[in-house]
Write an enzyme that holds these catalytic residues in place. Structure first.
Site, PDB file in Angstrom:
ATOM      1  N   GLN A  78      16.099  -1.236  41.406  1.00  0.00           N
ATOM      2  CA  GLN A  78      16.731  -1.628  42.684  1.00  0.00           C
ATOM      3  C   GLN A  78      16.585  -0.463  43.663  1.00  0.00           C
ATOM      4  O   GLN A  78      17.556   0.207  44.016  1.00  0.00           O
ATOM      5  CB  GLN A  78      18.200  -1.978  42.464  1.00  0.00           C
ATOM      6  CG  GLN A  78      18.430  -3.301  41.769  1.00  0.00           C
ATOM      7  CD  GLN A  78      18.067  -4.510  42.640  1.00  0.00           C
ATOM      8  OE1 GLN A  78      17.988  -4.425  43.873  1.00  0.00           O
ATOM      9  NE2 GLN A  78      17.841  -5.635  41.995  1.00  0.00           N
ATOM     10  N   SER A  79      15.366  -0.192  44.101  1.00  0.00           N
ATOM     11  CA  SER A  79      15.120   0.976  44.948  1.00  0.00           C
ATOM     12  C   SER A  79      15.051   0.603  46.422  1.00  0.00           C
ATOM     13  O   SER A  79      14.138  -0.095  46.868  1.00  0.00           O
ATOM     14  CB  SER A  79      13.802   1.642  44.535  1.00  0.00           C
ATOM     15  OG  SER A  79      13.445   2.639  45.476  1.00  0.00           O
TER      16      SER A  79
END
Ligand SMILES: *Cc1c(COP(=O)(O)O)cnc(C)c1O
Length: 345
Positions: A78-79
């Site tokens: 989840q960047s």
């Protein structure tokens, strides 16, 4: 807005700026603490906002100056950084490939590995590579080098935005600009900022904020809330990154050890892992100020702000700014953590 301090570095405009500097009167009253404000860098645009928009202005500036045609970077599943990098590449007509690391375990895969930022990478249509271990920055960068070599073999010109802290902190320059912007807003609103509270991760934001304030002659304190490493490791990293950022500006003499303040009291079990404080802060911010924070960074930083106020860290007359670094999409990757029952009309 590039200020004179940063004007010599190649830059492209990506962020919607200036972002608002807004009071948080309900949260201030509820906590009975200082005058709380929020600097809305969740509103920088570029595919749902966040601090990476300002940082990427300088990385993409450098990439274009070098004649690159493809940008590579790495981050957690989840960047926000990978999302905004891919978005910036699309906007500038460049290729982009991202690498996602297995940094967080125990998450519900139907949300964490599919929704939030992951949905957004898929919409942007960038190739996704994977990397097994998240704590190994040099290893993650080395794998990017391998991908870059393949692109070069096919006649392309790759540019890598690296993870490891030994590279010059170009992204920090975006937060030098952000501080010039914030101090100007404070003057216009006739407030004096005593402290800024922010999440501290790679420390580009922390370093740019601190180096920028000192270069601009401000003594405003900066409180870093650790979201990845313990306080000992993080304070070392922040000091080194801040010195490196100040070196880019030619203002190294303005930075001392005493400028660095971090706490890991709000980190919990580790990077990206939920805490009760993060969940309380997320609901409190929503219900007092209609302010959305994220589970990885700004939720823990908001828990830190609330914790510091409750511990009496600030005087009631102080003005404290929460630097909202964004991260909103990942909330949807963490939906299972909040454990709500479905609505069934
Ligand atoms: C990356 C990120 C941070 C941390 O910023 P650094 O410059 O890496 O320290 C904070 N908040 C959000 C939402 C982020 O995506």
């Amino acid at each position: 807005m590039a200020v004179s301090l940063t004007a010599k570095f190649p830059r492209v405009t990506l962020a919607h700026a200036p972002t608002p500097l807004e009071p948080m009167p309900h949260l201030s009253r509820l906590l009975g603490g200082p005058k709380l404000y929020v600097k809305r860098d969740d509103c920088t645009g570029l595919f749902l906002g966040g601090n990476k928009a300002r940082q990427l202005e300088y990385y993409f500036g450098a990439a274009l100056a070098e004649g690159a045609d493809t940008v590579l970077t790495t981050g957690a599943v989840q960047s926000n950084h990978a999302r905004q990098t891919a978005a910036a590449a699309r906007k500038l007509g460049l290729g982009c490939e991202i690498q996602l690391e297995n940094r967080v375990s125990g998450m519900a895969p139907e949300y964490y590995n599919l929704s939030g930022n992951v949905l957004l990478y898929r919409l942007l249509g960038v190739p996704i590579h994977t990397y097994p271990v998240g704590e190994d920055e040099e290893g993650a960068d080395a794998q990017l080098e391998g991908i870059a070599a393949g692109i070069r073999d096919r006649g392309g010109k790759p540019y890598i935005i690296p993870l490891a802290a030994r590279h010059p902190p170009l992204g920090a320059l975006g937060y030098v600009d952000a501080m010039a912007e914030t101090l100007e807003q404070a003057r216009a609103q006739k407030i004096e900022i005593d402290a800024i509270v922010l999440p501290t991760g790679s420390a580009a934001t922390h370093a740019g904020t601190l180096a920028g304030l000192r270069a601009l002659g401000s003594r405003t304190k900066v409180f870093g809330i650790c979201i990845r490493r313990n306080a000992a490791l993080q304070s070392e990293r922040v000091l080194a990154r801040t010195r490196a950022a100040a070196k880019l500006l030619g203002t190294e003499h303005t930075i001392g050890n005493a400028d660095v303040w971090v706490t890991d009291d709000y980190l919990g079990p580790g990077y990206g892992l939920p805490t009760p404080g993060m969940m309380e802060a997320t609901e409190l911010a929503a219900q007092t100020e209609a302010l959305l924070v994220d589970p990885v960074y700004t939720g823990k930083a908001m828990a830190g702000l609330i914790g510091l106020v409750r511990k009496g860290h600030f005087k009631p007359s102080d003005t404290v700014v929460f630097l909202h670094t964004g991260g909103i999409p990942s909330l949807f990757g963490y939906q299972a953590v909040f454990g709500h029952e479905p609505v069934r009309p």
